[in-house]
Design a protein around this motif. Structure first.
Motif, PDB file in Angstrom:
ATOM      1  N   ILE A   1      34.406  21.500 -15.537  1.00 59.53           N
ATOM      2  CA  ILE A   1      34.117  20.902 -14.222  1.00 59.53           C
ATOM      3  C   ILE A   1      33.812  19.436 -14.487  1.00 59.53           C
ATOM      4  O   ILE A   1      32.692  19.063 -14.819  1.00 59.53           O
ATOM      5  N   ASP A   2      34.829  18.600 -14.372  1.00 58.60           N
ATOM      6  CA  ASP A   2      34.679  17.197 -14.745  1.00 58.60           C
ATOM      7  C   ASP A   2      34.557  16.311 -13.519  1.00 58.60           C
ATOM      8  O   ASP A   2      34.486  16.787 -12.369  1.00 58.60           O
TER       9      ASP A   2
ATOM     10  N   TYR B   1      28.530  18.683  -6.664  1.00 61.72           N
ATOM     11  CA  TYR B   1      28.245  19.931  -7.383  1.00 61.72           C
ATOM     12  C   TYR B   1      26.753  20.230  -7.247  1.00 61.72           C
ATOM     13  O   TYR B   1      25.927  19.279  -7.253  1.00 61.72           O
ATOM     14  N   PRO B   2      26.314  21.546  -7.134  1.00 63.82           N
ATOM     15  CA  PRO B   2      27.108  22.778  -7.224  1.00 63.82           C
ATOM     16  C   PRO B   2      27.786  23.148  -5.897  1.00 63.82           C
ATOM     17  O   PRO B   2      27.363  22.690  -4.834  1.00 63.82           O
ATOM     18  N   TRP B   3      28.796  23.998  -6.030  1.00 67.33           N
ATOM     19  CA  TRP B   3      29.529  24.437  -4.854  1.00 67.33           C
ATOM     20  C   TRP B   3      29.172  25.884  -4.536  1.00 67.33           C
ATOM     21  O   TRP B   3      28.432  26.536  -5.266  1.00 67.33           O
ATOM     22  N   ASN B   4      29.773  26.366  -3.438  1.00 65.85           N
ATOM     23  CA  ASN B   4      29.518  27.776  -3.123  1.00 65.85           C
ATOM     24  C   ASN B   4      30.304  28.666  -4.075  1.00 65.85           C
ATOM     25  O   ASN B   4      31.264  28.240  -4.711  1.00 65.85           O
ATOM     26  N   ASN B   5      29.860  29.886  -4.197  1.00 67.41           N
ATOM     27  CA  ASN B   5      30.382  30.799  -5.209  1.00 67.41           C
ATOM     28  C   ASN B   5      31.845  31.169  -5.009  1.00 67.41           C
ATOM     29  O   ASN B   5      32.499  31.651  -5.936  1.00 67.41           O
TER      30      ASN B   5
ATOM     31  N   LEU C   1      29.756  17.326 -16.633  1.00 72.13           N
ATOM     32  CA  LEU C   1      29.153  16.310 -15.770  1.00 72.13           C
ATOM     33  C   LEU C   1      27.855  15.847 -16.417  1.00 72.13           C
ATOM     34  O   LEU C   1      26.984  16.675 -16.730  1.00 72.13           O
ATOM     35  N   ILE C   2      27.712  14.555 -16.610  1.00 66.23           N
ATOM     36  CA  ILE C   2      26.554  14.020 -17.313  1.00 66.23           C
ATOM     37  C   ILE C   2      25.254  14.347 -16.598  1.00 66.23           C
ATOM     38  O   ILE C   2      24.207  14.524 -17.220  1.00 66.23           O
ATOM     39  N   ASP C   3      25.301  14.470 -15.268  1.00 69.74           N
ATOM     40  CA  ASP C   3      24.078  14.721 -14.492  1.00 69.74           C
ATOM     41  C   ASP C   3      23.761  16.201 -14.356  1.00 69.74           C
ATOM     42  O   ASP C   3      22.744  16.556 -13.760  1.00 69.74           O
ATOM     43  N   ALA C   4      24.633  17.074 -14.906  1.00 67.30           N
ATOM     44  CA  ALA C   4      24.379  18.510 -14.785  1.00 67.30           C
ATOM     45  C   ALA C   4      23.344  18.983 -15.804  1.00 67.30           C
ATOM     46  O   ALA C   4      22.847  20.109 -15.715  1.00 67.30           O
TER      47      ALA C   4
ATOM     48  N   SER D   1      38.213   9.538 -21.852  1.00 67.37           N
ATOM     49  CA  SER D   1      37.693   9.046 -20.570  1.00 67.37           C
ATOM     50  C   SER D   1      37.159  10.154 -19.682  1.00 67.37           C
ATOM     51  O   SER D   1      36.371   9.893 -18.763  1.00 67.37           O
ATOM     52  N   SER D   2      37.533  11.419 -19.940  1.00 65.87           N
ATOM     53  CA  SER D   2      37.074  12.509 -19.069  1.00 65.87           C
ATOM     54  C   SER D   2      35.622  12.889 -19.318  1.00 65.87           C
ATOM     55  O   SER D   2      35.044  13.650 -18.537  1.00 65.87           O
ATOM     56  N   PHE D   3      35.014  12.369 -20.391  1.00 63.55           N
ATOM     57  CA  PHE D   3      33.632  12.731 -20.683  1.00 63.55           C
ATOM     58  C   PHE D   3      32.645  12.050 -19.735  1.00 63.55           C
ATOM     59  O   PHE D   3      31.522  12.502 -19.585  1.00 63.55           O
TER      60      PHE D   3
END
Length: 653
Positions: free
Chosen positions: A61-62, A72-76, A261-264, A278-280
């Motif tokens: 999940i990038d 994020y987060p999304w519904n299930n 995601l860095i904030d996750a 770059s995707s990191f």
């Protein structure tokens, strides 16, 4: 090259002790953990870091996914859609590295469809989804009861360099969720499904047994053989849209879904650094993390890769490391003692280079050897040994200066101290070619009978002071004083290739400076004196000789006795030399041959004897008359009460 400058093997224990102290100091520092952080940081650099395993596919999940699907987060239902798509491509197992701890109810947009039931159904239908939990978070029962397995998500405690090295294969029951009935990490549960392993995990004696695999453990954890690079994958948004560009990377692969995601918050520092693509990071924050940081789902993948490839890491045992520290320290300290300073430094550098090359090669084979303690101990041992050697050499130097300071010019003393050991000088007699100079006062015994003791002492003191100074000036070694006789030698204890010529030039100076000494004696009311000089060159035994209580550096042999006879036969202010000396200096001196001299104890042997009449600086220089006449004039003037100051001035003294 064996040491030539200090002591002998009897002193080697001092340097062995210096090395042992260095080794024990480093071992002690390691035991109390003072340098554990730098040690771990250095050893982390030895992780071999193989290429990503092609059997493992990541579905992250990038930031691109977040941009397309919203915050994020999304519904299930989103997760349900992705799992359904992935399951349709028939992966071996899906490790869903996101804790499904929340229900999201109905969709907020028409037709307000339920979001949790589709996820439950997707997990049930896939039949190979492994969910994750922690001691603080667990998946909802709606999801955990239909999952293929529940496993621990957490990793091992970071090392002293704050980097994750491994994962615990049997976490404590209090360190994981109750739903994790097997008390195993999630990646191991996924491997069980992928490889159809049903045997229980057994752990004993520093290793774990899983089916046919034996996994070595270090401090209760399996070290992860971290990979470099991103590895194959399909972004979550592409799976959501049922459009993975390479669906074959899903089929029969192990699939790991996780947040990129860095904030996750699922970010860890690991033992291996690598360049991130770059995707990191999001476009707005291109430098959001360090190269040593990685996302948790990728570390789970590297843990599986370690087991799949059987490329395990092993760490050098503590006892082996400590023994290596002590052995290297002792070896280096001893060799620094045996070698010259330059060779010791080159050896230490070469040894360190070879050691680092060896541990790098071993690391490629999965063996992590001590990268810090042995090098530190090596440097300390070399330093301690050099310090001990310096102290010993300084002591030797001072002994040499003390012993020879009264015999030899200070420059020669420094040369001796710099190049010879006290044992070489004192204990080892040696046979070598030398030149002897004898000089004594003519008729002094008879003259002294009519003088007071004070006057005799004054005359001798002035005579010895001036002539000794001149001998030292010409780099001679004063062998001894025998009454009014001075014995000097050249080419011992240091090498002097032109020793014969040095002795001749010294003799010239001894005669040339006679007017100066006559002037000093006259000024004190003392009688005049004259002296003769004999010089001979040849082999002799030189060294410190005498009793155990009193030693003297001297020379013995026929060459010495012959030089003494030459001196005894020399008229006042004349220099007599033998044929060996003449042959060595024939380009620089002019001589008159004297009648053969019969020596005591050698009745059948006569010697060619020469009187030096002139001398020159080099082959192109003009000849200078030997100053016998000037010295005799000064002697005569003094004897008849005339001033000898003018004679001294004329002679340039």
């Amino acid at each position: 090259m064996v040491r030539e400058r200090v002591g002998d093997w009897r002193l080697a224990w001092r340097f062995l002790l210096a090395g042992l102290l260095a080794g024990l100091l480093v071992v002690g520092l390691g035991q109390i953990g003072v340098i554990r952080g730098p040690f771990d940081a250095a050893q982390d650099q030895l992780f071999p870091a193989p290429s990503p395993d092609p059997r493992i596919t990541f579905v992250p999940i990038d930031s691109r996914t977040q941009k397309a699907l919203g915050a994020y987060p999304w519904n299930n239902s989103y997760h349900a859609r992705v799992i359904d798509y992935l399951a349709s491509l028939h992966p071996k197992v899906i490790l869903f590295d996101i804790v499904l701890s929340h229900l999201t109810g109905n969709d907020i947009e028409p037709p307000f469809a339920p979001t949790d039931a589709p996820l439950t159904q997707a997990i049930r239908s896939a039949r190979n989804v492994v969910l994750v939990c922690t001691a603080d978070e667990a998946p909802r029962p709606e999801f955990s009861t239909v999952a293929a397995a529940i496993g621990e998500r957490g990793l091992a405690t970071p090392d002293q360099a704050n980097a994750v090295r491994g994962v615990v294969l049997r976490p404590d029951a209090t360190a994981t969720c109750p739903e994790n009935e097997s008390d195993e990490p999630a990646f191991l549960q996924a491997l069980r499904i992928a490889e159809e392993i049903n045997d229980p995990l057994t752990i004993k004696a520093g290793e774990a047994k899983l089916g046919q695999r034996t996994i070595p453990l270090v401090d209760g954890q399996m070290l992860i053989n971290f990979t470099r690079g991103s590895g194959p994958g399909c972004a979550y948004i592409d799976a959501f849209n049922h459009s993975c560009p390479h669906p074959e990377l899903i089929t029969d692969h192990i699939v790991v879904v996780g947040t990129k995601l860095i904030d996750a918050g699922d970010v860890y520092s690991q033992a291996v650094s690598f360049g991130h693509d770059s995707s990191f990071c999001p476009e707005s924050r291109p430098n959001c993390m360090l190269d040593s940081q990685n996302y948790g789902y990728r570390i789970q993948g590297d843990a599986m890769s370690t087991v799949l490839s059987d490329q395990y890491l092993r760490v050098q045992p503590l006892g082996s490391s400590q023994l290596a520290v002590v052995l290297f320290s002792v070896l280096v300290a001893l060799l620094v003692y045996l070698l010259s300073f330059r060779a010791a430094m080159l050896f230490t550098g070469a040894l360190l280079f070879a050691y680092f090359a060896a541990i790098v090669l071993l690391s490629k084979q999965g063996y992590l050897v001590d990268p810090l303690y042995v090098p530190i101990a090596t440097v300390l041992a070399a330093t301690f040994s050099l310090a001990a050697r310096y102290v010993l050499e300084e002591r030797e130097r001072r002994k040499v200066e003390r012993i020879f300071g009264h015999y030899v010019d200070p420059r020669i003393v420094l040369q001796l101290a710099a190049t010879r050991s006290i044992e070489d000088i004192i204990s080892k007699g040696e046979r070598r070619d030398i030149t002897l100079l004898f000089v004594d006062i003519r008729g002094f015994t008879a003259m002294s009978e009519g003088m007071s003791a004070e006057d005799v002492q004054s005359v001798i003191q002035e005579y010895l002071d001036q002539l000794s100074t001149l001998i030292l000036k010409w780099d001679g070694t004063i062998d001894k004083y025998v009454g009014d006789e001075i014995v000097a030698l050249w080419n011992a204890p240091v090498d002097q290739p032109d020793h014969a010529l040095l002795a001749i030039r010294c003799a010239y100076d001894l005669v040339r400076q006679a007017p100066v000494l006559e002037a000093k004696l006259a000024s004190k009311g003392l009688p005049p004196i004259s002296w003769g000089i004999g010089v001979n060159s040849g082999p002799a035994v030189v060294g410190n000789m005498g009793s155990k209580d009193r030693l003297q550096y001297t020379a013995l042999g026929d060459t010495v006795n012959t030089a003494s006879r030459f001196c005894g036969a020399a008229p006042p202010f004349n220099l007599l030399i033998g044929s060996t000396t003449y042959q060595a200096c024939s380009d620089f001196i002019a001589v008159d041959e004297m009648p053969g001299l019969q020596l005591k104890g050698k009745s059948a042997e006569t010697f060619r004897l020469f009187k030096v009449t002139a001398i020159r600086q080099d082959k192109a220089s003009p000849w200078v008359q030997f100053p016998t006449d000037v010295a005799l004039d000064a002697y005569s003037d003094h004897k008849h009460g005339k001033s000898v100051v003018a004679a001294a001035t004329r002679n340039g003294a």
